[in-house]
Scaffold this motif. Structure first.
Motif, PDB file in Angstrom:
ATOM      1  N   GLN A   1     -44.463  39.308 -45.312  1.00 18.18           N
ATOM      2  CA  GLN A   1     -44.827  40.606 -45.878  1.00 18.18           C
ATOM      3  C   GLN A   1     -43.594  41.482 -46.076  1.00 18.18           C
ATOM      4  N   LYS A   2     -42.654  41.343 -45.182  1.00 17.08           N
ATOM      5  CA  LYS A   2     -41.430  42.134 -45.343  1.00 17.08           C
ATOM      6  C   LYS A   2     -40.559  41.594 -46.468  1.00 17.08           C
ATOM      7  N   GLY A   3     -40.648  40.314 -46.676  1.00 16.01           N
ATOM      8  CA  GLY A   3     -39.832  39.706 -47.711  1.00 16.01           C
ATOM      9  C   GLY A   3     -38.832  38.741 -47.111  1.00 16.01           C
ATOM     10  N   LEU A   4     -38.881  37.499 -47.581  1.00 15.08           N
ATOM     11  CA  LEU A   4     -38.008  36.479 -47.017  1.00 15.08           C
ATOM     12  C   LEU A   4     -36.714  36.309 -47.809  1.00 15.08           C
ATOM     13  N   SER A   5     -36.661  36.920 -48.980  1.00 18.96           N
ATOM     14  CA  SER A   5     -35.441  36.890 -49.801  1.00 18.96           C
ATOM     15  C   SER A   5     -34.970  35.465 -50.083  1.00 18.96           C
ATOM     16  N   LEU A   6     -35.906  34.627 -50.423  1.00 17.71           N
ATOM     17  CA  LEU A   6     -35.541  33.261 -50.797  1.00 17.71           C
ATOM     18  C   LEU A   6     -35.297  33.200 -52.303  1.00 17.71           C
ATOM     19  N   GLN A   7     -34.449  32.299 -52.682  1.00 20.56           N
ATOM     20  CA  GLN A   7     -34.137  32.196 -54.105  1.00 20.56           C
ATOM     21  C   GLN A   7     -35.248  31.435 -54.809  1.00 20.56           C
ATOM     22  N   SER A   8     -35.748  32.053 -55.846  1.00 20.70           N
ATOM     23  CA  SER A   8     -36.950  31.495 -56.470  1.00 20.70           C
ATOM     24  C   SER A   8     -36.674  30.141 -57.119  1.00 20.70           C
ATOM     25  N   ASP A   9     -35.445  29.904 -57.558  1.00 22.20           N
ATOM     26  CA  ASP A   9     -35.193  28.617 -58.208  1.00 22.20           C
ATOM     27  C   ASP A   9     -35.033  27.489 -57.199  1.00 22.20           C
ATOM     28  N   LYS A  10     -35.097  27.813 -55.937  1.00 19.10           N
ATOM     29  CA  LYS A  10     -35.102  26.760 -54.915  1.00 19.10           C
ATOM     30  C   LYS A  10     -36.498  26.563 -54.346  1.00 19.10           C
ATOM     31  N   TYR A  11     -37.464  26.937 -55.100  1.00 22.39           N
ATOM     32  CA  TYR A  11     -38.816  26.889 -54.579  1.00 22.39           C
ATOM     33  C   TYR A  11     -39.188  25.510 -54.071  1.00 22.39           C
ATOM     34  N   ASP A  12     -38.725  24.486 -54.800  1.00 25.44           N
ATOM     35  CA  ASP A  12     -39.044  23.127 -54.355  1.00 25.44           C
ATOM     36  C   ASP A  12     -38.519  22.856 -52.962  1.00 25.44           C
ATOM     37  N   THR A  13     -37.478  23.549 -52.612  1.00 21.90           N
ATOM     38  CA  THR A  13     -36.884  23.331 -51.292  1.00 21.90           C
ATOM     39  C   THR A  13     -37.650  24.070 -50.202  1.00 21.90           C
ATOM     40  N   TRP A  14     -37.957  25.336 -50.468  1.00 24.26           N
ATOM     41  CA  TRP A  14     -38.554  26.123 -49.388  1.00 24.26           C
ATOM     42  C   TRP A  14     -40.066  26.272 -49.492  1.00 24.26           C
ATOM     43  N   LYS A  15     -40.670  25.583 -50.408  1.00 21.42           N
ATOM     44  CA  LYS A  15     -42.123  25.741 -50.498  1.00 21.42           C
ATOM     45  C   LYS A  15     -42.818  25.191 -49.258  1.00 21.42           C
ATOM     46  N   SER A  16     -42.167  24.309 -48.576  1.00 19.83           N
ATOM     47  CA  SER A  16     -42.709  23.810 -47.310  1.00 19.83           C
ATOM     48  C   SER A  16     -41.562  23.672 -46.323  1.00 19.83           C
ATOM     49  N   MET A  17     -41.689  24.341 -45.209  1.00 21.63           N
ATOM     50  CA  MET A  17     -40.620  24.318 -44.213  1.00 21.63           C
ATOM     51  C   MET A  17     -41.215  24.096 -42.829  1.00 21.63           C
ATOM     52  N   LEU A  18     -40.384  23.593 -41.960  1.00 20.92           N
ATOM     53  CA  LEU A  18     -40.769  23.431 -40.561  1.00 20.92           C
ATOM     54  C   LEU A  18     -40.081  24.505 -39.743  1.00 20.92           C
ATOM     55  N   PHE A  19     -40.859  25.231 -38.984  1.00 21.54           N
ATOM     56  CA  PHE A  19     -40.312  26.245 -38.093  1.00 21.54           C
ATOM     57  C   PHE A  19     -40.614  25.827 -36.651  1.00 21.54           C
ATOM     58  N   THR A  20     -39.609  25.852 -35.833  1.00 20.69           N
ATOM     59  CA  THR A  20     -39.807  25.613 -34.402  1.00 20.69           C
ATOM     60  C   THR A  20     -39.541  26.904 -33.645  1.00 20.69           C
ATOM     61  N   PHE A  21     -40.498  27.310 -32.862  1.00 25.84           N
ATOM     62  CA  PHE A  21     -40.364  28.520 -32.051  1.00 25.84           C
ATOM     63  C   PHE A  21     -40.172  28.091 -30.597  1.00 25.84           C
ATOM     64  N   ASP A  22     -38.957  28.195 -30.175  1.00 20.62           N
ATOM     65  CA  ASP A  22     -38.557  27.676 -28.860  1.00 20.62           C
ATOM     66  C   ASP A  22     -38.483  28.833 -27.868  1.00 20.62           C
ATOM     67  N   THR A  23     -39.325  28.789 -26.855  1.00 19.09           N
ATOM     68  CA  THR A  23     -39.414  29.902 -25.912  1.00 19.09           C
ATOM     69  C   THR A  23     -38.488  29.751 -24.712  1.00 19.09           C
ATOM     70  N   SER A  24     -37.692  28.720 -24.710  1.00 22.41           N
ATOM     71  CA  SER A  24     -36.943  28.436 -23.479  1.00 22.41           C
ATOM     72  C   SER A  24     -35.967  29.540 -23.117  1.00 22.41           C
ATOM     73  N   LYS A  25     -35.579  30.358 -24.075  1.00 22.41           N
ATOM     74  CA  LYS A  25     -34.606  31.402 -23.759  1.00 22.41           C
ATOM     75  C   LYS A  25     -35.248  32.729 -23.385  1.00 22.41           C
ATOM     76  N   GLY A  26     -36.542  32.847 -23.535  1.00 23.40           N
ATOM     77  CA  GLY A  26     -37.146  34.149 -23.255  1.00 23.40           C
ATOM     78  C   GLY A  26     -38.457  34.020 -22.529  1.00 23.40           C
ATOM     79  N   ARG A  27     -38.443  33.212 -21.499  1.00 24.17           N
ATOM     80  CA  ARG A  27     -39.719  32.897 -20.876  1.00 24.17           C
ATOM     81  C   ARG A  27     -40.180  33.971 -19.913  1.00 24.17           C
ATOM     82  N   LEU A  28     -41.473  34.224 -19.984  1.00 25.22           N
ATOM     83  CA  LEU A  28     -42.116  35.043 -18.967  1.00 25.22           C
ATOM     84  C   LEU A  28     -42.464  34.153 -17.792  1.00 25.22           C
ATOM     85  N   ARG A  29     -42.476  34.740 -16.661  1.00 16.56           N
ATOM     86  CA  ARG A  29     -42.891  33.928 -15.518  1.00 16.56           C
ATOM     87  C   ARG A  29     -44.022  34.650 -14.794  1.00 16.56           C
TER      88      ARG A  29
END
Lengths: 428, 460
Positions: free
Chosen positions: A400-428
């Motif tokens: 919603q804020k805007g990812l500022s991706l280049q539209s002519d690379k749509y084939d590249t970023w139309k599907s991406m893998l995101f990993t959200f790794d909590t190891s650095k900010g864990r609650l205990r």
């Protein structure tokens, strides 16, 4: 230099003019107008009368709304505890009193020297004295009322789910007001703020970027490839239309450079002309190879992904950022936009320790089409679902804020893998 | 390919050319295949980006006043929404967006949600609800929405009850919302039994009282004629164990909360019983029994009256607490010369020392989740509330003050309530709660001084 002096002079001159004419030295000395508030005078007798007429505030009543519940309840078993009036005084105690016997808590405060914080142990430790002789004025004898826990309390009973929520239309308000002009239906889709936030022009930035890419490659290649016809110089830009593939640009000249380097010994061995011929042959073969690989439009972008992936990853924060054709700047930008929105503060302790990998599919307008959890580790499926939703919220909000991706690379970023790794900010 | 214009008249030229031709003839299709393979590989390989620095802050949410459907539900609609907001905000995990910031309201429960309006004020979760009143009955229904993705968070729910129980229904709504968002059980629809204190410190009067977890609906269970200590709820919440000095000696009493009837457990002459706690099965009580100057831990079957001695040591063993599965008991003992925490099998046996740090440890309480044991620690003249894993690792101190003691777990094992007493002659005891992360320490509102809290299970 003259231009610099000229600009400096103009700047100084405009500054002086502004200082002289712009009111810098003519401060507005007008004081703001005061606002008058009318006040009515009240005599002391009137004030007393008002105070006496005012309702008194009681100091009790902890929770007014629940009072009715307390008063409604009858007082059947008001004093079940009173039967033993005071047999404690005589206290036939045969056993030797242990100092810390009374209660586990009683043992705790003892070590501290100065405070005598817990007097319950004090009262408890000496079995003989009766600790409750003086009834305090405040507490009246217990208005013990049955607890509403068991029988007659109206228990909220979970009911089956209510009817399905209505289809979430974006916003009536927004759709009604400015949208309807039929001339441009696109405007009805675009009024959402994120559209304006993501200015990414779709096709316009294309021209400058190819200009940047071949320049890099050309500076290294041209000296060696000068003799061959200018066809090669035209081919090079065609095969690398985007600057995003910086590693590709670096990798591209290498094959061109190596043949020339290998051609050098040939030239030394025989003739310079023959060397040119041989390089021409090699160049022709390379051209054939390039034409073959470039036959597919995406092939040019795919020649680099492997090498580029690792290099783009190293350009990030050091983890596996395998952007196929996303350069490190674009990857960092995604991290910059989405990362601060990833909030795990409201997750359970288990969910906040789970690392989630999700596939994010974006539309050409860079809006999220779908988000699906691909993998997780560190907890149960239920907790992973919570962790996934927290990460998903970050992705949606980032889009919603805007990812500022280049539209002519749509084939590249139309599907991406995101990993959200909590190891650095864990609650205990 | 190679044009004839490139043909020079040099030796070995022909051979070279034919070789080049054949090479190109072989490499061309090969390169084409490689290119296609690369294209497919690129389509299969997606950009993979890792985010590793999460933000930990309260989640902003909005809960507009519930919609009053039908006359007479207006107050309840407002009050229920306020209790839900207080519950969620009180956890420290959520931050309510004030209603003054709302762009649009909820006019009808079934009206479509204007997500853009809620996104604009940065609400991440929206809670809408409606209250129907008919006679003395209320029906409360609610829905959760994930504002960012513009979709409902699970199905809506509704609760029905009498108008008198509107607070419980509000807590139920908050529990459901909390559970849906955080992924762990709620604890709002629960009660706390505690010792209400009054009078000066040297003549303190104590009586049992019970209240909602947030301090509302205080009701007294005993009068102030006898000192009472250490109340504990049964696993089903229908009975309360406590220690009473009504006879002049500490005795474990069992109270039925339905009619407040009490009975003294194991009234052996010449003995004292204290520090009781239920086993998870609800039929067994574990407590300390002092006889002939020595205190040990016993279990008593409430139904049959069978008494079993679990420890037999010349030291003081007290403050026992069952593990949630009922297989082990954690307790406090000074057998090593100072108070420390030990764990032994539920049937008795050789205990294993759990605490190993400097200072003294006492009043251990096993978490309902089983992952931690809360305790009171004394060191350097200060008192601490801390938690430790049952294997003795990961010890963490959550609070510190002049006197913190007596932790009790919320039903979800996420929050600990305890007694904090202030220093000096005018000091008094109050109740505090803290998240097991050490955050969100705040005082629990009670009518007066209060100590010895014990959390009930989640109400049915």
């Amino acid at each position: 230099m003259n231009r610099g002096l000229l600009i400096s002079g103009i700047g100084h001159l405009s500054l002086i003019l502004w200082a002289l004419l712009g009111g810098l030295f003519t401060w507005n000395t007008e004081t703001p107008q005061m606002q008058a508030v009318s006040v009515s005078m009240v005599t002391s007798s009137e004030l007393d009368a008002m105070q006496s007429a005012a309702p008194k505030v009681s100091d009790t009543a902890p929770a007014p709304t629940e009072q009715p519940a307390a008063t409604e309840a009858p007082k059947p078993a008001a004093k079940p505890e009173t039967p033993k009036p005071k047999p404690a005084k005589p206290a036939p105690k045969p056993q030797t009193p242990k100092p810390e016997v009374p209660k586990p808590d009683a043992t705790l405060p003892q070590p501290t020297p100065k405070p005598k914080p817990v007097e319950k142990p004090a009262a408890a430790s000496d079995p003989t004295p009766d600790p409750l002789p003086t009834p305090d004025p405040a507490p009246e004898t217990a208005p013990a009322e049955p607890l509403p826990l068991t029988s007659d309390t109206p228990q909220p009973v979970p009911m089956p789910p209510t009817d399905k929520p209505p289809a979430p239309r974006p916003a009536d308000r927004i759709a009604e007001t400015p949208v309807d002009p039929t001339t441009q239906p696109n405007l009805a889709d675009t009024p959402t703020p994120q559209q304006s936030d993501t200015p990414s022009p779709d096709a316009k930035p294309a021209p400058p970027q190819p200009a940047a890419a071949p320049q890099e490659t050309a500076t290294q290649v041209t000296p060696d490839v000068a003799p061959p016809p200018d066809n090669t110089t035209q081919l090079a830009p065609r095969s690398s239309p985007r600057p995003a593939s910086r590693p590709k640009g670096i990798g591209k000249p290498a094959p061109d450079a190596t043949p020339t380097a290998t051609a050098q010994p040939d030239a030394q061995a025989s003739n310079s002309a023959s060397a040119n011929q041989s390089t021409a042959d090699q160049a022709a073969i390379d051209a054939a190879l390039a034409a073959a690989t470039a036959s597919d439009s995406t092939a040019s972008a795919t020649t680099a992904p492997d090498s580029q992936a690792s290099q783009a990853g190293s350009g990030g924060t050091g983890d596996q950022a395998l952007g196929a054709a996303l350069n490190s700047g674009e990857i960092d930008n995604l991290r910059h936009v989405i990362g601060p929105l990833w909030n795990i503060g409201s997750l359970s302790t288990e969910a906040s320790q789970i690392t989630v990998t999700m596939r994010v599919k974006l539309g050409p307008d860079q809006k999220v089409l779908s988000v699906e959890m691909v993998d997780f580790n560190g907890g149960s499926q239920a907790a992973a679902q919570q962790a996934f939703e927290a990460a998903k919220r970050a992705v949606y909000r980032g889009a919603q804020k805007g990812l500022s991706l280049q539209s002519d690379k749509y084939d590249t970023w139309k599907s991406m893998l995101f990993t959200f790794d909590t190891s650095k900010g864990r609650l205990r | 390919m190679l044009s004839p214009s490139f043909r020079p008249a040099l030796y070995r030229h022909e051979d070279r050319m034919t070789r080049s031709h054949s090479l190109a003839r072989i490499l061309g299709p090969l390169a084409l295949c490689l290119g296609l393979l690369n294209a497919f590989a690129a389509q299969a390989e997606e950009p993979h980006i890792t985010f590793d620095t999460p933000v930990i802050e309260p989640m902003p949410y909005a809960v507009p006043d519930f919609v009053a459907e039908g006359g007479g539900a207006g107050d309840a609609a407002h009050n229920i929404a306020r209790v839900v907001a207080d519950d969620l905000t009180g956890t420290g995990l959520f931050r309510e967006i004030p209603s003054g910031a709302y762009i649009s309201g909820i006019a009808s429960f079934d009206a479509p949600v204007a997500y853009a309006d809620w996104q604009a004020i940065n609400a991440q979760v929206l809670i809408t609800g409606a209250v129907q009143a008919s006679g003395n009955k209320l029906v409360v229904k609610f829905r959760l929405f994930d504002v960012a993705s513009g979709a409902p968070l699970g199905d809506g729910l509704q609760f029905a009850g009498s108008a008198k129980s509107w607070r419980r229904m509000a807590h139920k709504v908050a529990d459901a919302a909390y559970s849906r968002i955080t992924g762990e059980g709620g604890y709002f629809d629960s009660r706390v039994v505690f010792v209400s204190e009054s009078g000066p410190k040297d003549a303190r009067q104590k009586r049992l009282a019970v209240m909602d977890y947030d301090g509302a609906n205080v009701q007294y269970l005993t009068d102030s004629k006898a000192i009472v200590l250490a109340p504990r709820f049964s696993p089903t919440g229908d009975r309360i164990l406590y220690t009473s000095y009504a006879s002049g000696f500490p005795r474990v009493n069992l109270m039925n909360t339905a009619n407040l009837s009490t009975q003294v457990l194991d009234e052996q002459p010449g003995s004292m019983t204290f520090a009781p706690r239920f086993a998870p099965d609800g039929h067994t009580v574990v407590f300390s029994l002092e006889k002939d100057g020595n205190s040990d831990i016993y279990t008593l079957n409430v139904d049959s009256g069978a008494l079993i001695q679990l420890t037999d040591a010349p030291s003081i063993e007290t403050a026992p607490s069952f593990s949630p599965d009922g297989s082990q008991i954690v307790f406090e003992s000074d057998r090593s010369g100072a108070q420390q925490i030990y764990i032994m099998p539920a049937a008795g046996g050789e205990p294993t020392r759990l605490s190993s740090g400097k200072g003294k440890y006492g009043t251990p309480v096993w978490s309902p989740r089983g992952d931690y044991i809360a305790f009171t620690k004394i060191g350097d003249g200060r008192f601490y509330i801390g938690v430790i894993r049952p294997d003795g690792t990961d010890e963490r101190l959550l609070t510190a003050s002049f006197l913190d003691e007596g932790p009790t777990w919320a039903p979800n094992g996420r929050v600990i309530m305890f007694t904090r007493e202030s220093e000096g002659a005018a000091g008094s005891a109050t109740l505090y709660s803290v998240d097991i992360s050490g955050r969100n320490l705040h005082q629990v509102t009670t009518p007066g001084a209060a100590s010895d809290p014990a959390w009930s299970p989640l109400l049915p």
